[in-house]
Design an enzyme around this catalytic site. Structure first.
Site, PDB file in Angstrom:
ATOM      1  N   SER A   7      -7.087   4.654   8.744  1.00 53.26           N
ATOM      2  CA  SER A   7      -7.916   4.563   7.554  1.00 53.26           C
ATOM      3  C   SER A   7      -6.792   3.469   6.607  1.00 53.26           C
ATOM      4  O   SER A   7      -7.784   2.611   6.105  1.00 53.26           O
ATOM      5  CB  SER A   7      -7.890   5.887   6.863  1.00 53.26           C
TER       6      SER A   7
ATOM      7  N   ARG B 182     -13.606  13.674   6.557  1.00 53.44           N
ATOM      8  CA  ARG B 182     -12.284  14.454   6.741  1.00 53.44           C
ATOM      9  C   ARG B 182     -11.788  15.445   5.719  1.00 53.44           C
ATOM     10  O   ARG B 182     -11.281  16.374   5.793  1.00 53.44           O
ATOM     11  CB  ARG B 182     -11.295  13.234   6.944  1.00 53.44           C
TER      12      ARG B 182
ATOM     13  N   LYS C  83      -8.127  -0.946   6.007  1.00 54.40           N
ATOM     14  CA  LYS C  83      -8.429  -1.379   4.625  1.00 54.40           C
ATOM     15  C   LYS C  83      -7.425  -2.514   4.411  1.00 54.40           C
ATOM     16  O   LYS C  83      -7.669  -3.917   3.726  1.00 54.40           O
ATOM     17  CB  LYS C  83      -8.312  -0.552   3.574  1.00 54.40           C
TER      18      LYS C  83
ATOM     19  N   ASP D 187     -14.479   3.888   7.122  1.00 57.18           N
ATOM     20  CA  ASP D 187     -13.427   4.463   6.547  1.00 57.18           C
ATOM     21  C   ASP D 187     -14.194   5.346   5.252  1.00 57.18           C
ATOM     22  O   ASP D 187     -13.729   6.662   5.271  1.00 57.18           O
ATOM     23  CB  ASP D 187     -12.237   3.850   6.117  1.00 57.18           C
TER      24      ASP D 187
ATOM     25  N   HIS E 174       0.750  -1.080   0.146  1.00 56.33           N
ATOM     26  CA  HIS E 174      -0.055   0.036  -0.107  1.00 56.33           C
ATOM     27  C   HIS E 174       1.144   1.355   0.000  1.00 56.33           C
ATOM     28  O   HIS E 174       2.143   1.314   0.832  1.00 56.33           O
ATOM     29  CB  HIS E 174      -0.988  -0.106   1.136  1.00 56.33           C
TER      30      HIS E 174
HETATM   31  N1  URA Z   1      -4.962   6.906   2.137  1.00 51.93           N
HETATM   32  C1  URA Z   1      -5.986   6.324   2.926  1.00 51.93           C
HETATM   33  O1  URA Z   1      -6.467   5.308   2.367  1.00 51.93           O
HETATM   34  N2  URA Z   1      -6.264   6.933   4.035  1.00 51.93           N
HETATM   35  C2  URA Z   1      -6.094   8.340   4.399  1.00 51.93           C
HETATM   36  O2  URA Z   1      -6.036   8.534   5.492  1.00 51.93           O
HETATM   37  C3  URA Z   1      -4.844   8.652   3.700  1.00 51.93           C
HETATM   38  C4  URA Z   1      -4.131   8.157   2.709  1.00 51.93           C
END
Ligand code: URA
Ligand code: CA
Length: 434
Positions: free
Chosen positions: A183, A168, A187, A161, A82
């Site tokens: 966040s 946000r 995931k 999220d 990621h």
């Molecule tokens: N990527 C994400 O998935 N969440 C964030 O808060 C920032 C970058």
């Protein structure tokens, strides 16, 4: 329990219990806690932060808000990666096929563009016919069959999220370490892989610019992953300028193919090789990073990575002939260029502004409902530290609308600084945390 009391506690920088955090997340997802209370809570967290236990609890509540993908029927160590988000970050398109070519299963969920940053799913959708929506069963079957699948969301993964990110985004609470960490990690954990390699970006194109803060973020995320018994590695990489030359969806697919053919820009190549090597190490294919780098280079040279990318495209309904014939990718109607107005060296690039210029061209969304134009974007001909001559081209701008090209060009012009003095190139791989 009352939302008011929990907000009040965080507003005065007190430590919240896991049940208090869960109450906020669950209540918000159910629609019992309204947007204004969640917004106040997020702002209190953004200002006062959260400790390790609180951040882990927040991540757990996020994960519990939806499904967890069960990959246990796929043999082997599943390795995910990621990126914390950047401009022109083409890495996944290159490293996922490389790692799969080394017979490590890659069952990957990716995202769309976020703020000024691009998203892998938008990039893949620029390939004619490519499907990013697949059922969970087909997703798992494809990973068993060919060792790789890259999709958008599967099932109802981390709905908390999705809802909280949208808030946000409009309440100036994106750049908070516990909020970013929970966040991203929720995931990844719900995605079901056994090992995760994080590419944590630092510099003017990242969500967090300061190197010390980014290192903290990487450590928080590694600790969260370990709390969920995942094998974790994090690589802190440079985002003080776009990664590789291309920014824009089909332009980045083209760039990824070039790297997989053994060509392409050296900075993107270096970051891809390093991330892939870390994934090979996490997947126990190699005994150390050096061996991982050697194996990655071998996979690039032999063309096995490229073959895996072709296979991925055709299994997800895309036209895999694009690999041999790049003209089959969407192309913009017009191009323009930005040239240097003095002799010197590229001294500074505001990378976030370049991301914004590409969004103006149509490569990203200004509003959630906007439709992306796959063909448009920017190709950097010059990079930090490069020598330029007066009137020499700095970047090419591809667009389908003259006024948007003009607007993007104005931003680019303001953003790129030239100095008379020699400027050193940024170090790409800053640190590895495991
Ligand atoms: N990527 C994400 O998935 N969440 C964030 O808060 C920032 C970058
Ligand atoms: Ca790129």
């Amino acid at each position: 329990m009352r939302a008011y009391d929990i907000i009040f506690k965080k507003r005065w920088n007190e430590i919240l219990s896991s049940s208090e955090i869960d109450f906020m997340v669950k209540g918000f997802v159910k629609g019992v806690i309204p947007n204004y209370q969640m917004s106040a809570f997020l702002m209190a967290v953004a200002i006062n932060g959260m400790n390790t236990d609180e951040t882990l609890s927040l991540t757990k509540s996020f994960v519990d808000s939806g499904d967890i993908i069960d990959l246990s029927s796929i043999p082997g160590i599943k390795v995910d990666k990621h990126s914390s988000g950047g401009v022109g970050d083409t890495t996944t398109l290159v490293v996922a096929p490389i790692v799969a070519a080394a017979e490590i299963p890659v069952a990957k969920m990716s995202g769309r563009g976020l703020g000024h940053s691009g998203g892998t799913i938008d990039k893949l959708e620029s390939i004619p016919g490519f499907r990013t929506k697949i059922s969970e069963d087909d997703f798992i079957k494809q990973v068993k069959d060919i060792g790789i699948a890259i999709v958008g969301k599967i099932g109802n993964v981390v709905p908390a999220d999705k809802l909280i990110y949208a808030l946000r985004d409009v309440t100036a609470t994106v750049d908070s370490l516990p909020l970013i960490a929970s966040s991203i990690m929720s995931k990844k954990i719900a995605g079901g892989s056994d090992a995760i390699v994080l590419d944590v970006k630092v510099g003017s194109g990242a969500f967090i610019e300061d190197e010390k803060e980014v290192e903290k973020l990487a450590k928080i995320m590694v600790n969260i992953g370990k709390g969920f018994r995942k094998k974790m590695r994090a690589v802190i990489t440079d985002m003080s300028q776009p990664l590789g030359n291309a920014i824009g969806n089909s332009l980045e697919v083209e760039e990824a193919i070039k790297i997989l053919k053994g060509n392409g820009s050296s900075d993107l190549r270096e970051v891809c090789i390093n991330i892939a090597a870390n994934m090979l190490l996490s997947g126990q294919k190699v005994k150390d990073l050096k061996n991982g780098i050697d194996l990655t280079e071998e996979i690039l040279t032999s063309g096995r990575g490229l073959q895996k990318f072709k296979q991925l495209i055709s299994h997800q309904g895309g036209n895999s002939n694009i690999v041999e014939d790049l003209s089959l990718l969407p192309k913009a109607q017009y191009e323009d260029k930005l040239t240097a107005d003095s002799n010197g060296f590229i001294k500074k690039i505001d990378c976030k502004q370049i991301g914004i210029a590409s969004i103006i061209l149509g490569a990203g969304r200004e509003k959630k409902e906007d439709i992306i134009d796959s063909s448009v974007g920017i190709v950097m001909e010059k990079r930090l530290g490069d020598n330029v001559k007066m009137k020499e081209k700095i970047c090419t701008i591809y667009g389908n609308d003259f006024s948007k090209i003009e607007e993007a060009k104005k931003i680019l012009k303001k953003t790129i600084e030239i100095s008379e003095k020699r400027v050193s190139k940024p170090i790409l791989i800053k640190k590895i945390i495991d």
